[in-house]
Design a protein around this motif. Sequence first.
Motif, PDB file in Angstrom:
ATOM      1  N   LYS A  95       0.832  -1.203   0.000  1.00 27.44           N
ATOM      2  CA  LYS A  95       0.000   0.000   0.000  1.00 27.44           C
ATOM      3  C   LYS A  95       0.872   1.262   0.000  1.00 27.44           C
ATOM      4  N   ALA A  99       0.972   4.058  -2.953  1.00 28.26           N
ATOM      5  CA  ALA A  99       0.731   5.458  -2.598  1.00 28.26           C
ATOM      6  C   ALA A  99       1.817   6.367  -3.170  1.00 28.26           C
ATOM      7  N   ARG A 102       1.129   7.070  -6.835  1.00 25.84           N
ATOM      8  CA  ARG A 102       0.063   8.067  -6.965  1.00 25.84           C
ATOM      9  C   ARG A 102       0.573   9.463  -6.609  1.00 25.84           C
ATOM     10  N   ARG A 103       1.369   9.530  -5.571  1.00 27.44           N
ATOM     11  CA  ARG A 103       1.877  10.835  -5.125  1.00 27.44           C
ATOM     12  C   ARG A 103       2.811  11.444  -6.177  1.00 27.44           C
TER      13      ARG A 103
END
Length: 135
Positions: A95, A99, A102-103
């Motif tokens: 996860k 993340a 995406r960031r």
Amino acid sequence: MGWGMCVLGALLRMHCYRILGPQYTFERSVIREHQLVTSGPYAVVRHPAYTGFEVFHVGLLVVQFGQGSWAWECGVLDSWAGRVVVAGWVLYVYKLVVAVFRRCAAEDEMLRTEFGEKWVRWSQKTTGRLIPGVY
């Protein structure tokens, strides 16, 4: 190998903190008098601190769960409860890794908006977000 990855990832991340100085924040933000950093590791990939983060965490998984690790040697993986705990930890790290991807995209958009053509020229030279020639 795992420990080497942890150390390499941590050192890369620390180096990026030093290069960015006060521009480094834990929230996505542009501070007053923000400058687009395009030298050092930022000339190789656009988000080298996140590359360090990813390398560290993959190394950590190798250290914790690779052959010869505590998890293998103590037998925790021989029980269903141990496997559930290990799977939970691996899912958590997964996860974190997702993340970061995406960031990176969100930060690229924020920096493109802030720096315009300067960011576009840099992104054309530095095409990789995390890994040169891959992503």
